[in-house]
Design an enzyme around this catalytic site. Structure first.
Site, PDB file in Angstrom:
ATOM      1  N   ASP A   1      -5.060  -3.029  -5.049  1.00 51.99           N
ATOM      2  CA  ASP A   1      -6.306  -2.263  -5.103  1.00 51.99           C
ATOM      3  C   ASP A   1      -6.588  -1.913  -6.556  1.00 51.99           C
ATOM      4  OD1 ASP A   1      -8.518  -0.597  -4.516  1.00 51.99           O
ATOM      5  OD2 ASP A   1      -7.623   0.116  -2.671  1.00 51.99           O
TER       6      ASP A   1
ATOM      7  N   ASN B   1     -11.174  -5.943  -6.690  1.00 57.52           N
ATOM      8  CA  ASN B   1     -10.755  -4.678  -7.297  1.00 57.52           C
ATOM      9  C   ASN B   1     -10.265  -4.927  -8.711  1.00 57.52           C
ATOM     10  OD1 ASN B   1     -10.915  -2.146  -5.605  1.00 57.52           O
ATOM     11  ND2 ASN B   1     -10.082  -3.565  -4.092  1.00 57.52           N
TER      12      ASN B   1
ATOM     13  N   GLU C   1     -10.846   6.980  -4.814  1.00 58.41           N
ATOM     14  CA  GLU C   1     -10.810   5.746  -5.605  1.00 58.41           C
ATOM     15  C   GLU C   1     -11.085   6.073  -7.068  1.00 58.41           C
ATOM     16  OE1 GLU C   1     -10.159   2.649  -5.403  1.00 58.41           O
ATOM     17  OE2 GLU C   1     -10.295   1.942  -3.337  1.00 58.41           O
TER      18      GLU C   1
END
Length: 291
Positions: free
Chosen positions: A202, A152, A18
């Site tokens: 995301d 997100n 991430e």
């Protein structure tokens, strides 16, 4: 654009990569569940990235700290901490500590004015439990939005006057006007809603033109949207769980995940790169007004 244009930056694969950031010629990213911050750059050991920090809590995303080389502000565990080389994390705020159900921070970014914005979510992704926090330059923490599920982003336009925020569980990206002086948000307005089979928004970033680039979890794609929310680019990625996107060094970089894949392919969990003409502003830094 073809999915096979992508190449792994190095051989490693991560459970939940991430938070991709390009900063001063290096790519930074996290393995969220492991709580580790990595970096990689030209000339590094081609077999592995450099480990920059290891925490004993999940680590969602980081931003550099202005004027303090090697320091980062991080959304981690129940709050926000400063990461300093060779030292224990220094907690700025732990707003989710002691919550009625287990919570963790998820994603984060700085605005161009030097404030840090961080999202939280329930550890079990329970609906509506998440929040958006703003950490001001004096270190004070403010809960500015509630009722989120898997938030997100956030991502800011180059002026810092528009905030884009995704709620992945709802397939929705909204935008808010931001007062650049106070950090106060205007009402949410819909930016993009993704339909069934299009994946879940995301990690996101904004390029030099103000276009929003969105990693689509579950869909194996990155989408590029103009400032009006019109889809202008679709970039296939050779693995379904694409989690964040960053531009730098003439390339587009994405993180991906092994997480929740019953039959992961060879690209799952890899950090991938491909040539790209898109450029983006330098990663905004936290500018603290405290020692």
């Amino acid at each position: 654009m073809e999915a096979d244009d992508w190449q792994p930056c190095f051989p490693g694969r991560y459970q939940l990569g991430e938070g991709a950031r390009w900063h001063e010629g290096r790519l930074y990213f996290v393995d969220l569940l492991r709580g580790t911050l990595y970096s990689w750059g030209p000339g590094d050991d081609p077999r592995r990235p450099r480990c920059e920090a290891e925490l004993d809590v999940p680590l969602g995303a980081v931003a550099p700290v202005a004027g303090r080389p090697g320091q980062w502000i991080a959304a981690a565990g129940p709050g926000v901490a400063l990461l300093r080389p060779g030292a224990e994390p220094r907690w700025v705020a732990r707003p989710e500590e002691g919550a009625p159900r287990p919570m963790r921070m998820n994603d984060a970014a700085c605005d161009p004015q030097g404030r840090f914005w961080a999202t939280s979510m329930a550890a079990d992704a329970a609906p509506g439990r998440g929040s958006l926090y703003r950490i001001d330059r004096d270190g004070s923490a403010h809960r500015v939005l509630t009722g989120l599920t898997v938030p997100n982003g956030p991502a800011f336009d180059p002026s810092g006057t528009t905030l884009h925020l995704a709620d992945s569980a709802r397939g929705l990206i909204v935008s808010h006007d931001v007062d650049p002086d106070s950090g106060l948000l205007g009402p949410a307005r819909p930016f993009v809603r993704l339909g069934p089979g299009e994946g879940r928004p995301d990690g996101m970033t904004v390029d030099d033109r103000g276009h929003l680039w969105v990693a689509l979890w579950g869909a194996g794609r990155v989408h590029g949207y103009d400032p009006q929310g019109r889809l202008g680019a679709v970039v296939p990625v050779p693995t379904p769980h694409v989690s964040s996107v960053a531009f730098g060094g003439g390339r587009m970089h994405v993180t991906t995940a092994l997480h929740r894949l019953a039959d992961p392919g060879p690209s799952a969990g890899a950090v991938l790169g491909r040539p790209s003409p898109v450029t983006a502003p330098p990663v905004a830094a936290f500018r603290p007004e405290f020692p």
